[in-house]
Design a protein around this motif. Sequence first.
Motif, PDB file in Angstrom:
ATOM      1  N   CYS A   1       4.026  -8.836  -2.261  1.00 20.48           N
ATOM      2  CA  CYS A   1       4.698  -7.717  -1.602  1.00 20.48           C
ATOM      3  C   CYS A   1       5.617  -8.296  -0.535  1.00 20.48           C
ATOM      4  CB  CYS A   1       3.661  -6.800  -0.956  1.00 20.48           C
ATOM      5  SG  CYS A   1       4.374  -5.570   0.139  1.00 20.48           S
ATOM      6  N   ARG A   2       6.866  -7.820  -0.498  1.00 16.61           N
ATOM      7  CA  ARG A   2       7.806  -8.294   0.528  1.00 16.61           C
ATOM      8  C   ARG A   2       7.799  -7.370   1.747  1.00 16.61           C
ATOM      9  NH1 ARG A   2      11.379  -9.066  -3.519  1.00 16.61           N
ATOM     10  NH2 ARG A   2      10.268  -7.277  -4.295  1.00 16.61           N
ATOM     11  N   GLY A   3       7.168  -6.200   1.592  1.00 13.41           N
ATOM     12  CA  GLY A   3       7.001  -5.350   2.779  1.00 13.41           C
ATOM     13  C   GLY A   3       7.951  -4.181   2.879  1.00 13.41           C
TER      14      GLY A   3
ATOM     15  N   CYS B   1      -0.629  -1.575   1.531  1.00 13.68           N
ATOM     16  CA  CYS B   1      -0.354  -1.968   0.150  1.00 13.68           C
ATOM     17  C   CYS B   1      -1.595  -2.598  -0.486  1.00 13.68           C
ATOM     18  CB  CYS B   1       0.833  -2.930   0.156  1.00 13.68           C
ATOM     19  SG  CYS B   1       1.427  -3.379  -1.455  1.00 13.68           S
TER      20      CYS B   1
ATOM     21  N   TYR C   1       7.918  -1.040   2.178  1.00 13.04           N
ATOM     22  CA  TYR C   1       7.507   0.295   2.644  1.00 13.04           C
ATOM     23  C   TYR C   1       7.269   0.323   4.151  1.00 13.04           C
ATOM     24  CZ  TYR C   1       7.704   3.366  -1.359  1.00 13.04           C
ATOM     25  OH  TYR C   1       8.175   4.187  -2.354  1.00 13.04           O
TER      26      TYR C   1
ATOM     27  N   ALA D   1       1.699  -0.694  -5.240  1.00 11.38           N
ATOM     28  CA  ALA D   1       1.632  -2.171  -5.302  1.00 11.38           C
ATOM     29  C   ALA D   1       2.421  -2.714  -6.485  1.00 11.38           C
ATOM     30  CB  ALA D   1       0.176  -2.658  -5.341  1.00 11.38           C
ATOM     31  N   LEU D   2       3.612  -2.201  -6.585  1.00 16.53           N
ATOM     32  CA  LEU D   2       4.504  -2.521  -7.697  1.00 16.53           C
ATOM     33  C   LEU D   2       4.699  -4.021  -7.896  1.00 16.53           C
ATOM     34  CD1 LEU D   2       5.867  -0.279  -9.254  1.00 16.53           C
ATOM     35  CD2 LEU D   2       7.919  -0.650  -7.894  1.00 16.53           C
TER      36      LEU D   2
HETATM   37  S1  SF4 Z   1       7.778  -4.996  -1.612  1.00 19.21           S
HETATM   38 FE1  SF4 Z   1       7.874  -2.753  -1.624  1.00 19.21          FE
HETATM   39  S2  SF4 Z   1       7.707  -2.171  -3.800  1.00 19.21           S
HETATM   40 FE2  SF4 Z   1       6.988  -4.309  -3.614  1.00 19.21          FE
HETATM   41  S3  SF4 Z   1       4.758  -4.123  -3.374  1.00 19.21           S
HETATM   42 FE3  SF4 Z   1       5.668  -4.237  -1.314  1.00 19.21          FE
HETATM   43  S4  SF4 Z   1       5.950  -2.103  -0.658  1.00 19.21           S
HETATM   44 FE4  SF4 Z   1       5.639  -2.118  -2.910  1.00 19.21          FE
END
Ligand code: SF4
Lengths: 149, 321
Positions: free
Chosen positions: B258-260, B201, B262, B249-250
Motif C-alpha cells: 500500500c502506498r497510502g 488498510c 486513502y 486493500a487493492l
Molecule cells: S495505495 Fe491506495 S489503493 Fe493501494 S492499497 Fe493503499 S489505499 Fe488502497
Amino acid sequence: MEFEPKIVAFLCNWCTYTGADLAGVSRLKSPANIRVIRTMCSGRVDPTFVMKAFDLGADGVLIGGCHPGDCHYAEGNYKTLRRAHMLKKIMRKYGIDEKRLRLEWISAAEGDKFQEVTTTFTETIRSLGPLDWRKRIGKGDRTEHTVAV
Amino acid sequence: MAKPKLALYWASSCGGCEIAVLDIQEKILDVANAFDIVFWPVAMDFKYDDVRKMEDKSIDLCLFNGAIRNSENAELAHLLRAKSKALVAFGSCAHEGCIPALANLTTKDAILKWVYKDSPSTVSNNGAVYPQTHTKMPEGEIEIPEMWETVKSLDQVIDVDYYVPGCPPQPFQIWNVIEYILSGKPLPPKGSVLGADEKTCCDECPRERKEKKIKKFFRPYEILSNPNECLLDQGIICMGPATRSGCGALCTKANMPCRGCYGAPPNVVDQGAKMVSALSSVVDSQDPNEIDEILNQIVDPLGTFYRFSMAHSILKRVDKI
Ligand code: SF4
Ligand code: SF4
Ligand code: FES
C-alpha cells in the motif's frame, strides 16, 4: 533582543521527570528555557508530538526516558530510541537540524545529569538560533514570477 | 421538480479522478439522469464565465478534484465554493495534496530551473526562458496563471464540506457516495470523510500477519515476496498501518505494498508520523548504530511516508533550500 531558545521537554514520569524534581530540590540550577511535559513513558511520545512542537514554535525538543533495561513498560524506551533515529532522518529531509532533537536517558537519581543535559542542550539550540518554522516555510509563499538563476 | 445541479472540476491533478468517475460504468447514465450537469470541463464544453454567471449556491453538489498549486486553481476553488451548496474535496489531491504536493519537498525555483533549463530533454531553451505571468505581444498582453511556491490541499484554500479520499477514489466508493446523496437521506456532518471506512488498510488486507521483526528493508523489486504473508513482515515498506481503509486493500492483493493513497486513518493527524511510529515498533534492534544501518535502507522516507499527504502534514513542506 537576545534569542532565548524555547525547548519542549517530554519527560518520563518514572525517571527523568523525577530526576528533574531531584535537580530542583537539590537546588541545582537549570535553564528556564525548558518547558516540561510529563508523560507516563518516553514511549508515549508520539512522533506527532515532536513535529507539532516544532510547528508551534519550539526551537528544540528534548525527550527524557529511563535507562535501557529500566523502562517500566519493558520496551518503551527502545521504541523511543528507534523513533528518535527515524525522526532525525526525517528532520534532515525537512531541513531541520537534527541536533534540535535530543534523547537522553536520565534516571530518578540523576539530578546532576538533568542539569548538565538541559544546560548543554540550551546552549546547542542557542548557537543554532531560532527555528521559527512557520515563518521559515511561510515566507515567500507566493514568490515572484521570475526566477533568479 | 428540477434536477439537482452537479459540477465537476479538476485543478492540479492527473485526470485519474475523472476517469474514476467514468469507471462507475453504465451507472454514469443514472448520474446524468439524476443530475443536471452544469460544469464539467473535462467532458463537456463549459466556460469559466458560465460559472461566474450562476447564482450563488445554485450548484447542489460540486466534486472538486486536484490540488491547489497555482492562481487559476485557487480562483476556481473560490468561485465554485461561492456557487456550490455542498463542495467535496474529491480524490487525494484535493483531500491532502497527493503527488502534486511532493513539489513541497523542493522549491518553485528549483522546479522551474530543472524543467526550463537543466533537464536533459530541455534542448531548445538555450536562453533559459522562464514562464512569465504577463507577456506583451503585438496583439496585446497574455496572462497565464502564477505557479505557487507551496502546493496546498483544497481545504487549505477554501472551506470544504466533505472529503472523498483515494488516488483515485475507487469507483464502487464513488457510486456509494452518489447513491447516498441521491437517496435524500440527511447529509453526514460537515467535514466527514465519505466513500471510505474507519479502520486501516491492514484491517482489509487478507495477508497473514506475524510478529514483525525487521533487520532489512527491501524495495518491491528487490525481493520475491511471499504472496500470502504481510509485506511489511517481509521488510517491504507498506503504508497499510498508516492508511485509511476503504479501497479493499487493492494494492496488497496485487502483490504491491500500500502506498497510502486513502490518507491518514481516523484520529491520525499526520500520516508520516504514524508511519515513523509503526516502523519504530518493528525494527529489530536495540543498538543505535545498527538501528541507523537498518533505517538508512529506507530510500526517500519523506516521499514514501508522505507520498499522498505532504500538504496535510504538520510541517507542510521542506525549508527553503
Ligand atoms: S495505495 Fe491506495 S489503493 Fe493501494 S492499497 Fe493503499 S489505499 Fe488502497
Ligand atoms: S502492512 Fe500491508 S501487507 Fe501487511 S497487513 Fe497491512 S496492508 Fe497488508
Ligand atoms: S517508563 Fe521511563 S521510559 Fe518507559
